[in-house]
Design a protein around this motif. Structure first.
Motif, PDB file in Angstrom:
ATOM      1  N   GLU A 107      14.255  -2.398  33.891  1.00 32.17           N
ATOM      2  CA  GLU A 107      12.883  -1.893  33.853  1.00 32.17           C
ATOM      3  C   GLU A 107      12.768  -0.544  33.150  1.00 32.17           C
ATOM      4  OE1 GLU A 107      10.070  -3.265  34.813  1.00 32.17           O
ATOM      5  OE2 GLU A 107      10.956  -5.104  35.609  1.00 32.17           O
ATOM      6  N   SER A 108      13.831   0.264  33.195  1.00 34.60           N
ATOM      7  CA  SER A 108      13.757   1.612  32.648  1.00 34.60           C
ATOM      8  C   SER A 108      15.111   2.070  32.131  1.00 34.60           C
ATOM      9  CB  SER A 108      13.260   2.594  33.721  1.00 34.60           C
ATOM     10  OG  SER A 108      14.204   2.680  34.777  1.00 34.60           O
ATOM     11  N   VAL A 109      15.096   3.148  31.369  1.00 37.80           N
ATOM     12  CA  VAL A 109      16.312   3.769  30.862  1.00 37.80           C
ATOM     13  C   VAL A 109      16.056   5.270  30.755  1.00 37.80           C
ATOM     14  CG1 VAL A 109      15.653   3.497  28.426  1.00 37.80           C
ATOM     15  CG2 VAL A 109      18.068   3.676  29.036  1.00 37.80           C
ATOM     16  N   THR A 110      17.092   6.063  30.985  1.00 36.93           N
ATOM     17  CA  THR A 110      16.950   7.514  30.873  1.00 36.93           C
ATOM     18  C   THR A 110      17.490   7.989  29.529  1.00 36.93           C
ATOM     19  OG1 THR A 110      19.110   8.044  31.810  1.00 36.93           O
ATOM     20  CG2 THR A 110      17.273   7.736  33.362  1.00 36.93           C
ATOM     21  N   VAL A 111      16.980   9.126  29.098  1.00 36.37           N
ATOM     22  CA  VAL A 111      17.467   9.727  27.854  1.00 36.37           C
ATOM     23  C   VAL A 111      18.973   9.958  27.944  1.00 36.37           C
ATOM     24  CG1 VAL A 111      17.413  11.815  26.425  1.00 36.37           C
ATOM     25  CG2 VAL A 111      15.275  10.790  27.222  1.00 36.37           C
ATOM     26  N   GLN A 112      19.433  10.450  29.113  1.00 32.46           N
ATOM     27  CA  GLN A 112      20.843  10.762  29.267  1.00 32.46           C
ATOM     28  C   GLN A 112      21.719   9.513  29.157  1.00 32.46           C
ATOM     29  OE1 GLN A 112      21.915  14.015  29.398  1.00 32.46           O
ATOM     30  NE2 GLN A 112      23.822  12.955  28.888  1.00 32.46           N
ATOM     31  N   GLU A 152       7.880   3.863  20.797  1.00 34.97           N
ATOM     32  CA  GLU A 152       6.611   3.865  21.517  1.00 34.97           C
ATOM     33  C   GLU A 152       5.440   3.708  20.550  1.00 34.97           C
ATOM     34  OE1 GLU A 152       4.758   6.366  25.159  1.00 34.97           O
ATOM     35  OE2 GLU A 152       5.099   7.536  23.352  1.00 34.97           O
ATOM     36  N   GLU A 153       5.545   4.333  19.395  1.00 38.03           N
ATOM     37  CA  GLU A 153       4.483   4.233  18.384  1.00 38.03           C
ATOM     38  C   GLU A 153       4.294   2.791  17.934  1.00 38.03           C
ATOM     39  OE1 GLU A 153       3.490   6.028  13.921  1.00 38.03           O
ATOM     40  OE2 GLU A 153       5.048   6.931  15.156  1.00 38.03           O
ATOM     41  N   LYS A 154       5.380   2.023  17.930  1.00 33.35           N
ATOM     42  CA  LYS A 154       5.307   0.603  17.561  1.00 33.35           C
ATOM     43  C   LYS A 154       4.930  -0.281  18.748  1.00 33.35           C
ATOM     44  CE  LYS A 154       8.937   1.164  14.055  1.00 33.35           C
ATOM     45  NZ  LYS A 154       8.072   1.190  12.890  1.00 33.35           N
ATOM     46  N   GLY A 155       4.737   0.335  19.923  1.00 30.88           N
ATOM     47  CA  GLY A 155       4.327  -0.421  21.107  1.00 30.88           C
ATOM     48  C   GLY A 155       5.444  -1.161  21.798  1.00 30.88           C
ATOM     49  N   LEU A 156       6.704  -0.765  21.537  1.00 28.62           N
ATOM     50  CA  LEU A 156       7.834  -1.505  22.063  1.00 28.62           C
ATOM     51  C   LEU A 156       8.339  -0.976  23.403  1.00 28.62           C
ATOM     52  CD1 LEU A 156       9.774  -2.022  18.723  1.00 28.62           C
ATOM     53  CD2 LEU A 156       8.256  -3.623  19.886  1.00 28.62           C
ATOM     54  N   LEU A 157       7.897   0.209  23.808  1.00 31.40           N
ATOM     55  CA  LEU A 157       8.244   0.761  25.114  1.00 31.40           C
ATOM     56  C   LEU A 157       7.220   1.833  25.472  1.00 31.40           C
ATOM     57  CD1 LEU A 157       9.509   3.719  24.280  1.00 31.40           C
ATOM     58  CD2 LEU A 157      11.605   2.439  23.961  1.00 31.40           C
ATOM     59  N   ILE A 158       7.337   2.362  26.688  1.00 31.72           N
ATOM     60  CA  ILE A 158       6.467   3.455  27.139  1.00 31.72           C
ATOM     61  C   ILE A 158       7.366   4.611  27.553  1.00 31.72           C
ATOM     62  CG2 ILE A 158       4.734   4.200  28.815  1.00 31.72           C
ATOM     63  CD1 ILE A 158       3.948   1.204  29.048  1.00 31.72           C
ATOM     64  N   GLY A 165      12.800   9.541  30.057  1.00 29.69           N
ATOM     65  CA  GLY A 165      13.321   8.386  29.335  1.00 29.69           C
ATOM     66  C   GLY A 165      12.226   7.441  28.905  1.00 29.69           C
ATOM     67  N   ALA A 166      12.346   6.167  29.308  1.00 28.45           N
ATOM     68  CA  ALA A 166      11.346   5.174  28.904  1.00 28.45           C
ATOM     69  C   ALA A 166      11.371   4.003  29.877  1.00 28.45           C
ATOM     70  CB  ALA A 166      11.623   4.687  27.493  1.00 28.45           C
ATOM     71  N   ILE A 167      10.266   3.257  29.903  1.00 27.72           N
ATOM     72  CA  ILE A 167      10.188   2.037  30.697  1.00 27.72           C
ATOM     73  C   ILE A 167       9.796   0.876  29.795  1.00 27.72           C
ATOM     74  CG2 ILE A 167       9.609   3.230  32.836  1.00 27.72           C
ATOM     75  CD1 ILE A 167       6.682   2.415  32.397  1.00 27.72           C
ATOM     76  N   ARG A 168      10.077  -0.311  30.279  1.00 29.72           N
ATOM     77  CA  ARG A 168       9.745  -1.528  29.542  1.00 29.72           C
ATOM     78  C   ARG A 168       8.234  -1.657  29.385  1.00 29.72           C
ATOM     79  NH1 ARG A 168      11.446  -6.666  32.704  1.00 29.72           N
ATOM     80  NH2 ARG A 168      13.517  -5.773  32.431  1.00 29.72           N
ATOM     81  N   ASN A 169       7.801  -2.061  28.206  1.00 27.34           N
ATOM     82  CA  ASN A 169       6.388  -2.325  27.959  1.00 27.34           C
ATOM     83  C   ASN A 169       6.150  -3.824  28.105  1.00 27.34           C
ATOM     84  OD1 ASN A 169       3.774  -2.585  27.086  1.00 27.34           O
ATOM     85  ND2 ASN A 169       4.028  -1.428  25.202  1.00 27.34           N
ATOM     86  N   ALA A 224       3.456  -5.483  28.056  1.00 26.03           N
ATOM     87  CA  ALA A 224       2.495  -5.997  27.070  1.00 26.03           C
ATOM     88  C   ALA A 224       3.214  -6.335  25.772  1.00 26.03           C
ATOM     89  CB  ALA A 224       1.404  -4.954  26.809  1.00 26.03           C
ATOM     90  N   ALA A 225       4.186  -5.506  25.404  1.00 23.16           N
ATOM     91  CA  ALA A 225       4.951  -5.775  24.185  1.00 23.16           C
ATOM     92  C   ALA A 225       5.799  -7.031  24.347  1.00 23.16           C
ATOM     93  CB  ALA A 225       5.853  -4.593  23.858  1.00 23.16           C
ATOM     94  N   GLU A 226       6.328  -7.261  25.552  1.00 25.54           N
ATOM     95  CA  GLU A 226       7.118  -8.466  25.793  1.00 25.54           C
ATOM     96  C   GLU A 226       6.309  -9.720  25.480  1.00 25.54           C
ATOM     97  OE1 GLU A 226       8.495  -8.503  29.761  1.00 25.54           O
ATOM     98  OE2 GLU A 226      10.245  -7.272  29.341  1.00 25.54           O
ATOM     99  N   ASN A 227       5.043  -9.702  25.856  1.00 28.00           N
ATOM    100  CA  ASN A 227       4.193 -10.869  25.619  1.00 28.00           C
ATOM    101  C   ASN A 227       3.983 -11.135  24.140  1.00 28.00           C
ATOM    102  OD1 ASN A 227       3.861 -11.432  28.329  1.00 28.00           O
ATOM    103  ND2 ASN A 227       2.055 -10.146  28.540  1.00 28.00           N
ATOM    104  N   LEU A 228       4.084 -10.055  23.324  1.00 26.75           N
ATOM    105  CA  LEU A 228       3.922 -10.231  21.890  1.00 26.75           C
ATOM    106  C   LEU A 228       5.041 -11.071  21.303  1.00 26.75           C
ATOM    107  CD1 LEU A 228       2.872  -6.644  20.726  1.00 26.75           C
ATOM    108  CD2 LEU A 228       1.406  -8.653  20.899  1.00 26.75           C
ATOM    109  N   PHE A 229       6.204 -11.068  21.973  1.00 28.70           N
ATOM    110  CA  PHE A 229       7.351 -11.758  21.437  1.00 28.70           C
ATOM    111  C   PHE A 229       7.353 -13.244  21.756  1.00 28.70           C
ATOM    112  CE2 PHE A 229       9.598  -7.488  22.259  1.00 28.70           C
ATOM    113  CZ  PHE A 229       9.066  -6.972  21.085  1.00 28.70           C
ATOM    114  N   THR A 230       6.571 -13.691  22.714  1.00 33.81           N
ATOM    115  CA  THR A 230       6.606 -15.084  23.108  1.00 33.81           C
ATOM    116  C   THR A 230       5.622 -15.892  22.279  1.00 33.81           C
ATOM    117  OG1 THR A 230       4.922 -14.825  24.828  1.00 33.81           O
ATOM    118  CG2 THR A 230       7.193 -14.419  25.460  1.00 33.81           C
ATOM    119  N   PHE A 231       6.041 -17.101  21.901  1.00 32.15           N
ATOM    120  CA  PHE A 231       5.243 -17.938  21.018  1.00 32.15           C
ATOM    121  C   PHE A 231       3.896 -18.286  21.632  1.00 32.15           C
ATOM    122  CE2 PHE A 231       3.830 -21.954  19.293  1.00 32.15           C
ATOM    123  CZ  PHE A 231       3.985 -21.752  17.934  1.00 32.15           C
TER     124      PHE A 231
END
Length: 261
Positions: free
Chosen positions: A26-31, A52-58, A63-67, A69-76
């Protein structure tokens, strides 16, 4: 993340590591990224900002968390319903460039999947594709010679990928290739969210006399994650009539035809 440090010098490699980690977490830290990539905090924060600018994470404070909404973009299935009318419009235009007895590549992707409904009545046609929806639509038409590209089936994308698929494509030569992309710009060329998808698309383009990019107008002058080909491989870009007309002359000056009506 991995305890062993990986010397990662390119932004593309670092970003791939970040996105792969967020597929399973769900998330990752900078460290954590700093430790894995052996890169500075400033560098990693810049990578996160670009993703983040490309909408691939927040991005978060540390650090960052999973987006999701972006995941849904990848599904057919999710992409099928986005701009559906425009995608059908694009494919109707594209079908005018397909003639009886043509041998054509049809790429996977939600836009390309609508092309089958406009070509099934051709007198005779050879279609080479990795798209499962295209295969499903055309398999019962005796006037269509259907060549299925073999390889790894990815359920979410409803398509076939991998080295086997690329080798199969390399065995054929087509009059025309109808391909997709997640973005095209004069600065970066053709871009994609997915490396495997990009490899298949490029292989089709390399093995065809003419290359037609089918993409809705929201992807014009937009860049995605992976740059996989220069725009010079294209003969024409077919898009919808929501296109900002300022792009037409810019692309013409660079010898790329933009067709939108």
């Amino acid at each position: 993340m991995n305890s062993k440090k990986i010397k990662t010098t390119t932004p593309e490699a670092r970003k791939k590591i970040i996105l792969n980690f967020l597929k399973d977490n769900e998330s990752v830290t900078v460290q954590e990224i700093v430790n894995d990539c052996n890169a500075s905090e400033i560098t990693i924060r810049r990578d996160l900002a670009e993703l983040e600018e490309k909408g691939l994470l927040i991005r978060t404070h540390g650090g960052a968390i999973r987006n999701t909404a972006a995941e849904n973009l990848f599904t057919f299935n999710s992409k099928m319903n986005q701009n559906k009318e425009n995608k059908e419009y694009i494919c109707k235009i594209a079908s005018r460039f397909i003639e009886d007895n043509d041998i054509i590549f049809i790429d996977c992707g939600s836009t390309l999947s609508f092309l089958s409904k406009f070509i099934s009545k051709k007198e005779s046609l050879t279609v080479i594709t990795n798209s499962l929806p295209i295969i499903s639509e055309l398999i019962n038409f005796s006037n269509i010679k259907l060549i299925i590209i073999g390889g790894e089936v990815v359920n979410e994308r409803k398509a076939v990928y991998g080295h086997s698929a690329e080798r199969t494509i390399g065995q054929y030569h087509a009059n025309k290739a109808f391909i997709g992309a997640d973005g095209i710009s004069l600065a970066k060329g053709l871009t994609s969210y997915d490396e495997k998808e990009a490899s298949i698309t490029l292989k089709m383009a390399e093995n065809a006399d003419e290359v037609f990019l089918l993409c809705d107008s929201t992807k014009i002058e937009k860049n995605s994650f992976v740059t996989f080909a220069p725009y010079s491989i294209l003969n024409c870009v077919i898009t919808d009539n929501d296109l900002d007309l300022k792009y037409i002359s810019k692309y013409q000056k660079n010898n790329v035809s933009l067709i939108h009506e």
